[in-house]
Design a protein around this motif. Structure first.
Motif, PDB file in Angstrom:
ATOM      1  N   ILE A 237       0.836  -1.181   0.000  1.00  0.00           N
ATOM      2  CA  ILE A 237       0.000   0.000   0.000  1.00  0.00           C
ATOM      3  C   ILE A 237       0.880   1.244   0.000  1.00  0.00           C
ATOM      4  CG2 ILE A 237      -1.823  -1.232   1.223  1.00  0.00           C
ATOM      5  CD1 ILE A 237      -0.957   0.214   3.769  1.00  0.00           C
ATOM      6  N   TRP A 238       0.259   2.389  -0.269  1.00  0.00           N
ATOM      7  CA  TRP A 238       1.029   3.629  -0.324  1.00  0.00           C
ATOM      8  C   TRP A 238       1.463   4.045   1.079  1.00  0.00           C
ATOM      9  CZ3 TRP A 238       4.088   6.880  -2.396  1.00  0.00           C
ATOM     10  CH2 TRP A 238       4.250   8.150  -1.861  1.00  0.00           C
ATOM     11  N   SER A 239       2.715   4.493   1.160  1.00  0.00           N
ATOM     12  CA  SER A 239       3.273   5.005   2.402  1.00  0.00           C
ATOM     13  C   SER A 239       4.359   6.007   2.041  1.00  0.00           C
ATOM     14  CB  SER A 239       3.857   3.857   3.238  1.00  0.00           C
ATOM     15  OG  SER A 239       4.549   4.369   4.361  1.00  0.00           O
ATOM     16  N   PRO A 240       4.578   7.025   2.884  1.00  0.00           N
ATOM     17  CA  PRO A 240       5.646   7.991   2.584  1.00  0.00           C
ATOM     18  C   PRO A 240       7.022   7.357   2.426  1.00  0.00           C
ATOM     19  CG  PRO A 240       4.227   8.814   4.324  1.00  0.00           C
ATOM     20  CD  PRO A 240       3.806   7.408   4.074  1.00  0.00           C
ATOM     21  N   VAL A 241       7.234   6.216   3.062  1.00  0.00           N
ATOM     22  CA  VAL A 241       8.547   5.586   2.972  1.00  0.00           C
ATOM     23  C   VAL A 241       8.842   5.110   1.555  1.00  0.00           C
ATOM     24  CG1 VAL A 241       7.772   3.247   3.539  1.00  0.00           C
ATOM     25  CG2 VAL A 241      10.074   3.959   4.150  1.00  0.00           C
ATOM     26  N   LEU A 242       7.812   4.852   0.761  1.00  0.00           N
ATOM     27  CA  LEU A 242       8.025   4.435  -0.624  1.00  0.00           C
ATOM     28  C   LEU A 242       8.649   5.547  -1.457  1.00  0.00           C
ATOM     29  CD1 LEU A 242       4.726   2.456  -1.350  1.00  0.00           C
ATOM     30  CD2 LEU A 242       7.021   1.540  -0.933  1.00  0.00           C
ATOM     31  N   ALA A 243       8.426   6.776  -1.092  1.00  0.00           N
ATOM     32  CA  ALA A 243       9.039   7.901  -1.798  1.00  0.00           C
ATOM     33  C   ALA A 243      10.375   8.300  -1.178  1.00  0.00           C
ATOM     34  CB  ALA A 243       8.077   9.093  -1.814  1.00  0.00           C
ATOM     35  N   ILE A 244      10.467   8.214   0.146  1.00  0.00           N
ATOM     36  CA  ILE A 244      11.672   8.675   0.830  1.00  0.00           C
ATOM     37  C   ILE A 244      12.814   7.682   0.688  1.00  0.00           C
ATOM     38  CG2 ILE A 244      12.616   9.273   3.102  1.00  0.00           C
ATOM     39  CD1 ILE A 244       9.904  10.401   3.828  1.00  0.00           C
ATOM     40  N   TYR A 245      12.513   6.386   0.712  1.00  0.00           N
ATOM     41  CA  TYR A 245      13.581   5.379   0.647  1.00  0.00           C
ATOM     42  C   TYR A 245      14.380   5.462  -0.660  1.00  0.00           C
ATOM     43  CZ  TYR A 245      15.883   0.815   0.843  1.00  0.00           C
ATOM     44  OH  TYR A 245      16.824  -0.192   0.846  1.00  0.00           O
ATOM     45  N   PRO A 246      13.744   5.525  -1.842  1.00  0.00           N
ATOM     46  CA  PRO A 246      14.556   5.695  -3.066  1.00  0.00           C
ATOM     47  C   PRO A 246      15.348   6.996  -3.077  1.00  0.00           C
ATOM     48  CG  PRO A 246      12.339   4.963  -3.609  1.00  0.00           C
ATOM     49  CD  PRO A 246      12.320   5.338  -2.174  1.00  0.00           C
ATOM     50  N   LEU A 247      14.766   8.073  -2.528  1.00  0.00           N
ATOM     51  CA  LEU A 247      15.504   9.338  -2.475  1.00  0.00           C
ATOM     52  C   LEU A 247      16.722   9.212  -1.563  1.00  0.00           C
ATOM     53  CD1 LEU A 247      12.578  11.925  -2.263  1.00  0.00           C
ATOM     54  CD2 LEU A 247      14.033  11.421  -4.233  1.00  0.00           C
ATOM     55  N   TRP A 248      16.563   8.487  -0.464  1.00  0.00           N
ATOM     56  CA  TRP A 248      17.694   8.271   0.439  1.00  0.00           C
ATOM     57  C   TRP A 248      18.794   7.474  -0.247  1.00  0.00           C
ATOM     58  CZ3 TRP A 248      19.568   3.624   2.574  1.00  0.00           C
ATOM     59  CH2 TRP A 248      20.540   3.784   3.568  1.00  0.00           C
ATOM     60  N   LEU A 249      18.423   6.423  -0.965  1.00  0.00           N
ATOM     61  CA  LEU A 249      19.419   5.622  -1.687  1.00  0.00           C
ATOM     62  C   LEU A 249      20.123   6.458  -2.755  1.00  0.00           C
ATOM     63  CD1 LEU A 249      17.588   2.203  -2.192  1.00  0.00           C
ATOM     64  CD2 LEU A 249      19.536   2.666  -0.700  1.00  0.00           C
ATOM     65  N   ALA A 250      19.342   7.260  -3.499  1.00  0.00           N
ATOM     66  CA  ALA A 250      19.941   8.089  -4.547  1.00  0.00           C
ATOM     67  C   ALA A 250      20.878   9.139  -3.954  1.00  0.00           C
ATOM     68  CB  ALA A 250      18.836   8.755  -5.368  1.00  0.00           C
ATOM     69  N   GLY A 251      20.463   9.764  -2.847  1.00  0.00           N
ATOM     70  CA  GLY A 251      21.325  10.742  -2.206  1.00  0.00           C
ATOM     71  C   GLY A 251      22.595  10.113  -1.657  1.00  0.00           C
ATOM     72  N   LEU A 252      22.461   8.922  -1.064  1.00  0.00           N
ATOM     73  CA  LEU A 252      23.633   8.218  -0.537  1.00  0.00           C
ATOM     74  C   LEU A 252      24.620   7.904  -1.649  1.00  0.00           C
ATOM     75  CD1 LEU A 252      24.545   6.895   2.247  1.00  0.00           C
ATOM     76  CD2 LEU A 252      23.758   4.745   1.254  1.00  0.00           C
ATOM     77  N   TYR A 253      24.120   7.424  -2.762  1.00  0.00           N
ATOM     78  CA  TYR A 253      25.003   7.090  -3.871  1.00  0.00           C
ATOM     79  C   TYR A 253      25.625   8.345  -4.467  1.00  0.00           C
ATOM     80  CZ  TYR A 253      26.580   5.477  -8.428  1.00  0.00           C
ATOM     81  OH  TYR A 253      27.349   5.215  -9.532  1.00  0.00           O
ATOM     82  N   GLY A 254      24.832   9.387  -4.663  1.00  0.00           N
ATOM     83  CA  GLY A 254      25.361  10.597  -5.280  1.00  0.00           C
ATOM     84  C   GLY A 254      26.443  11.262  -4.449  1.00  0.00           C
ATOM     85  N   VAL A 255      26.213  11.333  -3.140  1.00  0.00           N
ATOM     86  CA  VAL A 255      27.175  12.013  -2.264  1.00  0.00           C
ATOM     87  C   VAL A 255      28.461  11.215  -2.135  1.00  0.00           C
ATOM     88  CG1 VAL A 255      27.600  12.748   0.117  1.00  0.00           C
ATOM     89  CG2 VAL A 255      25.434  13.300  -0.995  1.00  0.00           C
TER      90      VAL A 255
END
Length: 323
Positions: A237-255
């Motif tokens: 089901i929809w949850s804010p973590v579905l949007a935040i988790y990919p952003l966290w992974l992308a930020g971790l990789y980019g930085v």
């Protein structure tokens, strides 16, 4: 030493240093500590162990002799220990290491004093308030000391305060005010602390090393647990973590791939992603009690394939970062 180790490893991999000269190359590079370095290490280790042992000895002495000691004697003993520790820290002839040990012991003793106060007077305060006041009272010492270990200890105390607060009161986040509120609070706090520490390391000369890695773990574990909870309990089901988790992974990789290359951080992101992907695949294949041999075999193959792919990619990335 880390830079010298990476440079030596690159020369060995490129064949510049033949195998029979590797031992000699390690000696020339100075990677093995000298006898004096060992002596300094043992001296500081014993100093730290002694300081921490004295701080905890006060706690255990009061606890063991609780029935025989009056309340004023208990308070006097802890407060005298705090005054002595702070006095050593401000003593002009004390070395920087001794001052850091003394301030660390004093910070621990403040927690002992607050616990003693709550136990004697039974204030009825929530547990999170003890840790929050502990962090608040020791902040000036932590700020003055500018010591990496003391900052991490202070952040750990504040993590406990945040986690206990959200477990007690839920929080003002509406839909997030549930049993996962503590994980959201820890994730947000540790992520902000990680960003602040990286800024300080880049522009203020703060030390990085293990403290930054520990903060990254403190940021990654809660968001991973939130994803695991979503998959196991709530489903897709929809949850804010579905949007935040990919952003966290992308930020971790980019930085940590381009701005400040750090293989440990990227490896941690891989572990988190593999854990979530494995659990998601297990839910799709093995849910509702359908434990077929073919599904288990497919899950095993998928785990091995994802793990092997991550290892190969990380090894290639390590060679790129080392160059």
């Amino acid at each position: 030493m880390a830079a010298a180790r990476r440079e030596l490893a690159a020369l060995i991999e490129q064949g510049v240093i033949p195998p029979e000269q590797v031992v000699r190359g390690v000696e020339v590079a100075g990677l093995h500590p000298s006898p004096r370095a060992w002596a300094v290490f043992i001296d500081r280790l014993l100093l730290w162990l002694g300081g921490l042992a004295l701080a905890f000895a006060v706690l255990f002495f009061v606890a063991y002799n609780w029935a025989e000691m009056g309340r004023w004697l208990r308070f006097c003993l802890v407060q005298v220990a705090i005054v002595l520790a702070v006095g050593i820290a401000v003593w002009g002839k004390a070395s920087p290491t001794v001052r850091r040990v003394a301030l660390t012991a004093a910070s621990l003793l403040v927690g002992v004093l607050l616990a003693l106060f709550g136990q004697v007077y039974q204030t009825g305060a929530d547990t999170w308030q003890l840790f929050f006041i502990w962090a608040l009272l020791t902040l000036p010492w932590v700020w003055v000391a500018r010591f990496e270990l003391l900052w991490v200890l202070w952040l750990g105390v504040l993590n406990l305060a945040i986690g206990l607060y959200f477990r007690t009161w839920g929080g003002p986040f509406g839909v997030l005010a549930s049993s996962e509120a503590a994980q959201w609070g820890l994730f947000l706090f540790n992520t902000l602390a990680l960003a602040a520490w990286e800024w300080g390391a880049g522009y203020r000369g703060w030390p990085r090393q293990w403290a930054v890695r520990l903060l990254a773990v403190g940021s990654g574990v809660p968001i991973t647990l939130l994803m695991i909870t979503l998959i196991v309990d709530a489903g897709l089901i929809w949850s804010p973590v579905l949007a935040i988790y990919p952003l966290w992974l992308a930020g971790l990789y980019g930085v940590y791939r381009f701005w400040r290359p750090e293989l440990f951080m990227i490896a941690g992101g891989c572990i988190s992603l593999l854990t979530v992907a494995t659990l998601l695949l297990a839910r799709v294949l093995l849910w509702e009690g359908d434990w077929q041999a073919g599904s288990l075999l497919l899950l095993t193959i998928a785990v091995f394939a994802m793990g092997a792919g991550a290892v190969v990619w990380l090894k290639r990335l390590h060679r790129e970062i080392a160059q």
